[in-house]
Every structure is written in structure tokens, then in C-alpha cells.
Design a protein around this motif. Sequence first.
Motif, short mmCIF file in Angstrom:
data_model
loop_
_atom_site.label_atom_id
_atom_site.label_comp_id
_atom_site.label_asym_id
_atom_site.label_seq_id
_atom_site.Cartn_x
_atom_site.Cartn_y
_atom_site.Cartn_z
N ARG A 179 -45.68 53.27 68.38
CA ARG A 179 -44.60 53.13 67.41
C ARG A 179 -44.89 53.88 66.10
O ARG A 179 -44.14 53.76 65.14
CB ARG A 179 -44.34 51.66 67.09
CG ARG A 179 -43.77 50.87 68.25
CD ARG A 179 -42.38 51.37 68.65
NE ARG A 179 -41.80 50.56 69.70
CZ ARG A 179 -41.90 50.82 70.99
NH1 ARG A 179 -42.58 51.87 71.40
NH2 ARG A 179 -41.33 50.03 71.88
N VAL A 199 -33.38 64.47 62.75
CA VAL A 199 -33.29 63.79 64.03
C VAL A 199 -33.52 64.81 65.16
O VAL A 199 -32.95 65.90 65.12
CB VAL A 199 -31.90 63.14 64.20
CG1 VAL A 199 -31.77 62.45 65.55
CG2 VAL A 199 -31.63 62.17 63.06
N LEU A 259 -40.49 56.80 67.31
CA LEU A 259 -39.58 56.59 68.44
C LEU A 259 -39.89 55.28 69.15
O LEU A 259 -41.03 54.82 69.16
CB LEU A 259 -39.72 57.74 69.45
CG LEU A 259 -39.41 59.14 68.96
CD1 LEU A 259 -39.72 60.15 70.06
CD2 LEU A 259 -37.96 59.25 68.51
N GLU A 260 -38.87 54.73 69.77
CA GLU A 260 -39.03 53.59 70.67
C GLU A 260 -38.68 54.10 72.06
O GLU A 260 -37.53 54.05 72.50
CB GLU A 260 -38.10 52.45 70.26
CG GLU A 260 -38.31 51.19 71.07
CD GLU A 260 -37.44 50.04 70.59
OE1 GLU A 260 -36.75 49.44 71.45
OE2 GLU A 260 -37.43 49.77 69.37
N SER A 293 -44.98 54.85 75.78
CA SER A 293 -43.83 54.04 75.39
C SER A 293 -44.20 52.89 74.44
O SER A 293 -43.33 52.35 73.77
CB SER A 293 -43.11 53.49 76.63
OG SER A 293 -43.97 52.64 77.36
N GLN A 320 -30.32 58.47 78.66
CA GLN A 320 -31.12 57.31 78.24
C GLN A 320 -31.13 57.24 76.72
O GLN A 320 -31.27 58.26 76.05
CB GLN A 320 -32.56 57.48 78.76
CG GLN A 320 -33.50 56.37 78.40
CD GLN A 320 -33.34 55.16 79.30
OE1 GLN A 320 -33.20 55.30 80.51
NE2 GLN A 320 -33.34 53.99 78.72
N THR A 321 -30.98 56.06 76.16
CA THR A 321 -31.04 55.88 74.71
C THR A 321 -32.48 55.75 74.27
O THR A 321 -33.25 54.98 74.86
CB THR A 321 -30.25 54.62 74.29
OG1 THR A 321 -28.89 54.80 74.66
CG2 THR A 321 -30.36 54.39 72.79
N VAL A 322 -32.85 56.50 73.23
CA VAL A 322 -34.17 56.39 72.60
C VAL A 322 -33.93 56.10 71.13
O VAL A 322 -33.35 56.92 70.42
CB VAL A 322 -35.01 57.69 72.77
CG1 VAL A 322 -36.33 57.57 72.03
CG2 VAL A 322 -35.26 57.97 74.26
N LYS A 323 -34.32 54.92 70.69
CA LYS A 323 -34.16 54.55 69.30
C LYS A 323 -35.19 55.30 68.45
O LYS A 323 -36.30 55.56 68.90
CB LYS A 323 -34.31 53.04 69.12
CG LYS A 323 -33.23 52.24 69.80
CD LYS A 323 -33.45 50.77 69.61
CE LYS A 323 -32.38 49.97 70.33
NZ LYS A 323 -32.61 48.53 70.20
N PHE A 324 -34.79 55.62 67.21
CA PHE A 324 -35.73 56.28 66.30
C PHE A 324 -35.64 55.65 64.93
O PHE A 324 -34.65 55.02 64.56
CB PHE A 324 -35.46 57.79 66.22
CG PHE A 324 -34.19 58.14 65.49
CD1 PHE A 324 -34.21 58.43 64.13
CD2 PHE A 324 -32.99 58.20 66.16
CE1 PHE A 324 -33.06 58.75 63.46
CE2 PHE A 324 -31.82 58.52 65.50
CZ PHE A 324 -31.85 58.80 64.14
N LEU A 325 -36.71 55.82 64.18
CA LEU A 325 -36.81 55.32 62.83
C LEU A 325 -37.21 56.49 61.94
O LEU A 325 -38.19 57.18 62.23
CB LEU A 325 -37.87 54.23 62.77
CG LEU A 325 -38.18 53.59 61.42
CD1 LEU A 325 -36.97 52.81 60.91
CD2 LEU A 325 -39.38 52.67 61.56
N LYS A 326 -36.42 56.72 60.88
CA LYS A 326 -36.79 57.76 59.92
C LYS A 326 -37.85 57.18 58.98
O LYS A 326 -37.59 56.20 58.28
CB LYS A 326 -35.58 58.21 59.11
CG LYS A 326 -34.76 59.27 59.76
CD LYS A 326 -33.77 59.85 58.75
CE LYS A 326 -33.03 61.03 59.34
NZ LYS A 326 -32.19 61.68 58.32
#
Length: 146
Positions: A89, A15, A53-54, A86, A2-8
Amino acid sequence: MQTVKFLKLNKEAVVPSYASSCAAGADLYACFEEEKITFLPNETKMVHTGIALEIPDGLVGLIYARSGIATKRGLAPANKVGVIDSDYRGEIMVSLHNHSGEVQEIAKGERIAQIVFTPYITARFEETDTLQDTQRGTGGFGSTGK
């Protein structure tokens, strides 16, 4: 997978990563301005990871202790298991507690916890006058023997 988007949120954030191909938990890394954080015995501090994380709908991120620092150094999440919904943010932070009787330190970039993504079921609660009987019934703590 599963893809989990992340923001630094911090350019020095690491990461999350899996230590092996079959690891269930991805390691989370400490990210803060100082070179290290000191924990007195029985002290709890919020440790930044520098990431947001998203998490996809239908999954929850569960924050667990890393066995190495928990058993060898007594550092583990204060709430035992953190729950990241979920729809959150904000920055992922770990409430780390020093369960040992000694001063402990966490270095910037050190692995501090792990996150496991798992599906969950949302319950609909329905009031009733009775519950179905079972063999155990209302037997609580220790009622099933050793």
C-alpha cells in the motif's frame, strides 16, 4: 475491465493512464518537488509517482520500461521488471537507470514507466527425490540451439 483504487500522496501526482484503447500497460508519471531529475551515465535513482494503489487480490502490478525513453534515451527500470504485490500500500516508485553514456533528465509529470496488471499463481513447493524426464533434460543456456 478491473477496478484498481488509487490514492494521491502528492496533489500534483498524475493518475496512471492508458495511451490507447488496446494498451496493456498504463503509463506511470514522475512526481517530485524539483522541475527535473538529472541522471548521470550508469546512475540509478528512485523516481516517485506520488500515488499508492490497491491492487485486487489475485493480481500483480508489473512495472516495465516505456519503449520510447528506454530505446531513445536509455532510461529503463534498473531491475528490468518491478513487482508490486497486491498487499503493498506504499507509494509506487520506479528504480530508473540510465543505461546510456550521456546525462539524461526526467521532467516532473513525464511518463517514466508502465504498469501491467496480470493474474498470478502461487505455487506450493513439494520436495521430491526425482523429477520427470524430458527430452531437454538438464540442458541449460543455449542448449536448444539457435
